[in-house]
Design a protein around this motif. Structure first.
Motif, PDB file in Angstrom:
ATOM      1  N   VAL A 126       5.306  -3.328  19.539  1.00  0.00           N
ATOM      2  CA  VAL A 126       5.448  -2.396  18.422  1.00  0.00           C
ATOM      3  C   VAL A 126       6.565  -1.393  18.666  1.00  0.00           C
ATOM      4  N   ILE A 127       6.723  -0.962  19.917  1.00  0.00           N
ATOM      5  CA  ILE A 127       7.664   0.114  20.218  1.00  0.00           C
ATOM      6  C   ILE A 127       8.028   0.071  21.698  1.00  0.00           C
ATOM      7  N   PRO A 128       9.257   0.408  22.072  1.00  0.00           N
ATOM      8  CA  PRO A 128       9.603   0.510  23.493  1.00  0.00           C
ATOM      9  C   PRO A 128       8.844   1.655  24.169  1.00  0.00           C
ATOM     10  N   TYR A 129       8.683   1.537  25.473  1.00  0.00           N
ATOM     11  CA  TYR A 129       7.878   2.498  26.234  1.00  0.00           C
ATOM     12  C   TYR A 129       8.372   3.931  26.082  1.00  0.00           C
ATOM     13  N   ASP A 130       9.667   4.143  26.252  1.00  0.00           N
ATOM     14  CA  ASP A 130      10.157   5.523  26.246  1.00  0.00           C
ATOM     15  C   ASP A 130       9.992   6.183  24.882  1.00  0.00           C
ATOM     16  N   ASP A 156      10.889   5.273  33.871  1.00  0.00           N
ATOM     17  CA  ASP A 156      11.284   4.658  32.605  1.00  0.00           C
ATOM     18  C   ASP A 156      11.362   5.610  31.420  1.00  0.00           C
ATOM     19  N   TYR A 157      11.278   6.891  31.679  1.00  0.00           N
ATOM     20  CA  TYR A 157      11.272   7.834  30.555  1.00  0.00           C
ATOM     21  C   TYR A 157      12.052   9.075  30.934  1.00  0.00           C
ATOM     22  N   ASP A 158      13.039   9.392  30.122  1.00  0.00           N
ATOM     23  CA  ASP A 158      13.817  10.616  30.310  1.00  0.00           C
ATOM     24  C   ASP A 158      13.292  11.655  29.334  1.00  0.00           C
ATOM     25  N   ALA A 159      12.381  12.477  29.810  1.00  0.00           N
ATOM     26  CA  ALA A 159      11.722  13.444  28.920  1.00  0.00           C
ATOM     27  C   ALA A 159      12.717  14.453  28.366  1.00  0.00           C
TER      28      ALA A 159
END
Length: 505
Positions: free
Chosen positions: A450-454, A502-505
């Motif tokens: 449905v959507i990429p992780y980040d 995997d996520y640049d907040a």
């Protein structure tokens, strides 16, 4: 009921000969299997899954009894990342991290049932009362023998080579890494991932590749061992063993073995013990790679300053090791230069970052944009982002009954969600529908399709999915609160990703 035999138990262990300790734990596995071989468990497990869980739960028990430290490494990491020793369950002072707990068994039951249900698309509620019922019964069995169960010294020694006189070598590390990734009770998804990817890789081979099938098998096996992240922390197994070593006084070399590099390398030098490889897709750094890790006979035509290697390097101790298949190319020709540039773009997310910057500029700083129709989306892309459709290319037909969401990030680039716009709460979203969101928004947290992780993390952090809920016997409000409290873990779990990587907040 077919009995579990020691030979089956050994599949979860790094040795081949059965001893009395193995016979003891095989008997325990059969007691667990007998509990699960009831009509009440039919809806949870198929027979083969019940057998496998019986073995894995027994191996978990053996891990705790023998103080191997795999489970305690996980719970300590949970505490650090998610704020509690385990997801889902309220824990008080009666939870002892280095002993067995009924909550541990509930969690492991949920994990195995959820894994066996993934192909069906089912989401299992961790508070399922049947899971709790079985967890309590299994806990009683294990608690009764907790004080008398034998330690598995062979397993302990395998995981503590330095402390027990074992070899502190790279080859020993590889043996532990391979066992932990593919055969330990903790990593139940990795073997299936390997089988699925191998089937996809080898199902339609050309005649030229038929004779090289064994190489593809080895390459897939090794690559997933280094890169696969289908464990309970969504880390690579190298990173996992580094965590384990830090917490359990493991070899110092294991603690620093977290990094691998897959790239094109130029051979820039050679001496008696090492090859010197310059990374062409990174920062042009030169790596000192031990010759012991190469099959030198297969690269005897290498030329310093000319030959290019496509391979994977793993840092162990104070040196780098080549691991897996290596392709040696005679020179840096134009085709290789294009491949190098393409891999560099992929590693640095160059295209994604460029698209993200264009998107942010067009939206005035917002990482999302809501469209009422396909035409409005096209107008935004062409007029605001100044993009042009390639000649002859037609955008697909999109039904936008409930609108569209355009989202962007430096990792993903541009992403278009065409189905679930009504689930996202925003003053900019005219299609937001709280009732529909209560039924569908869960997909944004648990479905990589449905959507990429980040982008899922971004929507969660901005409070744009407040209606997402897990079905609960305790009602909608409880199911909503339960999901929000455990969203961080569940998103990591289903996406096989984690925020620190995997996520640049």
């Amino acid at each position: 009921m077919k009995k579990i035999y020691p030979k089956e138990w050994l599949k979860l262990h790094p040795y081949q000969i059965v001893d009395e300790v193995d016979r003891y734990y095989t008997d325990v596995a059969n007691q667990i299997y007998q509990v699960l071989n009831t009509p009440l468990a039919d809806g949870m497990f198929e027979e083969k899954d019940a057998r496998y869980f019986s073995l894995c739960l027994t191996a978990w028990f053996e891990d705790v009894i023998s103080q191997v430290g795999i489970w305690t490494t996980f719970t300590a990491a949970c505490k650090k990342r998610y704020g509690n020793w385990l997801p889902f369950y309220p824990l008080d002072d009666n939870y002892y991290p280095d002993e067995i707990n009924v909550e541990d068994i509930r969690f492991l039951l949920w994990h195995h049932i959820q894994f066996s249900s993934r192909d069906e698309g089912r989401i299992i509620n961790p508070e399922n009362p049947v899971i709790e019922l079985f967890a309590n019964e299994l806990y009683c069995i294990l608690d009764e023998i907790y004080e008398t169960a034998p330690e598995n010294e062979r397993l302990w020694q395998f995981m503590h080579p330095k402390g027990k006189g074992g070899l502190n070598s790279f080859e020993k590390y590889r043996l532990v890494l391979q066992w932990f990734h593919y055969d330990s009770y903790f990593n139940i998804e990795n073997q299936k991932q390997y089988e699925d990817e191998l089937e996809e890789t080898t199902s339609d081979l050309s005649e030229d590749w038929q004779g090289k099938k064994n190489l593809l098998v080895y390459n897939t096996y090794t690559a997933l061992m280094l890169q696969g992240r289908r464990d309970l922390l969504s880390l690579t197994s190298c990173e996992w063993l580094a965590l384990w070593a830090e917490q359990n006084n493991g070899p110092q070399e294991w603690r620093s073995t977290k990094e691998y590099i897959e790239s094109f390398f130029l051979l820039t030098g050679e001496d008696d013990g090492f090859l010197y490889l310059q990374d062409l897709c990174g920062k042009d750094e030169v790596y000192r790679v031990t010759k012991d890790s190469f099959d030198l006979s297969s690269i005897k035509d290498r030329q310093v300053g000319e030959s290019v290697a496509l391979c994977t390097l793993l840092h162990y101790g104070k040196v780098w090791n080549q691991i897996g298949i290596m392709s040696l190319l005679p020179s840096l020709n134009n085709d290789i230069k294009q491949a190098v540039e393409s891999l560099r773009d992929k590693k640095e997310h160059r295209n994604e970052k460029a698209v993200y910057e264009d998107f942010i500029r067009a939206t005035g700083g917002k990482p999302f944009y809501f469209c009422k129709s396909r035409q409005e989306m096209i107008d935004f892309l062409t007029h605001e982002m100044k993009y042009r459709t390639a000649e002859g290319l037609k955008l697909p037909s999109i039904r936008a009954k409930h609108g569209l969401i355009l989202m962007a990030s430096p990792r993903t680039g541009l992403y278009i969600q065409t189905q679930l716009c009504e689930c996202v709460k925003s003053p900019d979203n005219p299609f937001y529908d709280a009732k529909a969101a209560a039924q569908k928004a869960l997909s944004f947290l648990l479905s990589p399709d449905v959507i990429p992780y980040d982008l899922s993390c971004m929507l969660q952090d901005r409070g744009m999915l407040p209606d997402a809920m897990l079905n609960s016997l305790k009602g909608e409000e409880y199911g909503r609160k339960f999901l929000q409290q455990n969203a961080h873990f569940l998103t990591d779990y289903f996406f096989h990703r984690c925020r620190e990587k995997d996520y640049d907040a």
